[in-house]
Design a protein around this motif. Structure first.
Motif, PDB file in Angstrom:
ATOM      1  N   LEU A  44      -2.558   5.348   7.026  1.00 48.60           N
ATOM      2  CA  LEU A  44      -2.296   3.908   6.889  1.00 48.60           C
ATOM      3  C   LEU A  44      -1.574   3.372   8.119  1.00 48.60           C
ATOM      4  CD1 LEU A  44      -2.079   1.296   5.082  1.00 48.60           C
ATOM      5  CD2 LEU A  44       0.129   2.222   4.320  1.00 48.60           C
ATOM      6  N   THR A 104       0.835  -1.208   0.000  1.00 52.56           N
ATOM      7  CA  THR A 104       0.000   0.000   0.000  1.00 52.56           C
ATOM      8  C   THR A 104       0.866   1.252   0.000  1.00 52.56           C
ATOM      9  OG1 THR A 104      -1.679  -1.221   1.255  1.00 52.56           O
ATOM     10  CG2 THR A 104      -1.929   1.160   1.129  1.00 52.56           C
ATOM     11  N   GLN A 143       1.894   1.837  -3.455  1.00 50.25           N
ATOM     12  CA  GLN A 143       0.799   2.382  -4.258  1.00 50.25           C
ATOM     13  C   GLN A 143       0.610   3.876  -4.011  1.00 50.25           C
ATOM     14  OE1 GLN A 143      -2.570  -0.031  -3.195  1.00 50.25           O
ATOM     15  NE2 GLN A 143      -1.734  -1.891  -4.132  1.00 50.25           N
TER      16      GLN A 143
END
Length: 202
Positions: free
Chosen positions: A91, A53, A56
């Motif tokens: 996150l 992630t 990304q």
């Protein structure tokens, strides 16, 4: 029989205030300690989903060929792009909150410490029952930081000012001040606050 949930004490404070010293003294009294900086780094290094992630969000180049995070490159992206910084922080904050909840559930101690410089920003202020805000006079903090780093007095002042809103945003009803000015011994303050918390939640 379900074990009682430990009372969570968030320990926070700005640069040079000495929150880590307070945590070390409190941990010597038998309190388990969750260091958010250490755990966040460990989670980022060990969780492949988070690494993917991160790539990304910030770009595949933040992962080296061996799969490890290139922290210098990631830091450049974080400083250069506010949206990337917000998404990466969220996150990591979500992962830390989840891991903290698992850690707390495994404890048998009556109380535990959560050390973080960003209790409010990370949302951890909502998970803890009490907050110890460690503080000291500005000049004391400046002197401490200058002794242990290459920062100038002006640079330390700028960091103190940048952090101010973080602590002003904490829920006042949960906050107790711990004075680490070098004049007031820490242990009696910690013992008093700990006894108060345990008695209040008994």
């Amino acid at each position: 029989m379900q074990r009682p949930t430990p009372i969570l004490v968030g320990v926070t404070g700005g640069i040079g205030a000495g929150k880590s010293v307070v945590c070390r003294i409190a941990a010597l009294q038998g309190l388990p300690l969750y260091d958010c900086d250490i755990e966040a780094r460990r989670i980022m290094d060990s969780d492949m989903r988070i690494k993917q992630t991160l790539a990304q969000i910030a770009g595949q180049e933040v992962l080296r060929p061996d799969g490890e995070i290139d922290r210098l490159l990631l830091a450049k992206h974080l400083f250069a792009d506010a949206d990337v910084r917000r998404r990466v922080n969220e996150l990591v904050h979500v992962a830390v909150r989840s891991h903290l909840a698992e850690w707390v559930a495994s404890l048998s101690a009556p109380a535990a410490l959560v050390e973080s410089a960003i209790l409010y920003t990370s949302g951890l202020d909502r998970m803890v029952d009490s907050i110890w805000l460690v503080d000291a006079p500005e000049q004391v903090r400046i002197d401490r930081v200058m002794k242990r780093s290459a920062l100038t007095a002006e640079q330390v002042k700028a960091r103190i000012e940048a952090q101010r809103r973080e602590f002003e945003s904490l829920p006042a009803e949960k906050v107790s001040l711990v004075s680490n000015d070098g004049l007031h011994p820490l242990l009696p303050q910690i013992e008093f606050l700990l006894n108060t918390i345990l008695n209040t939640h008994a």
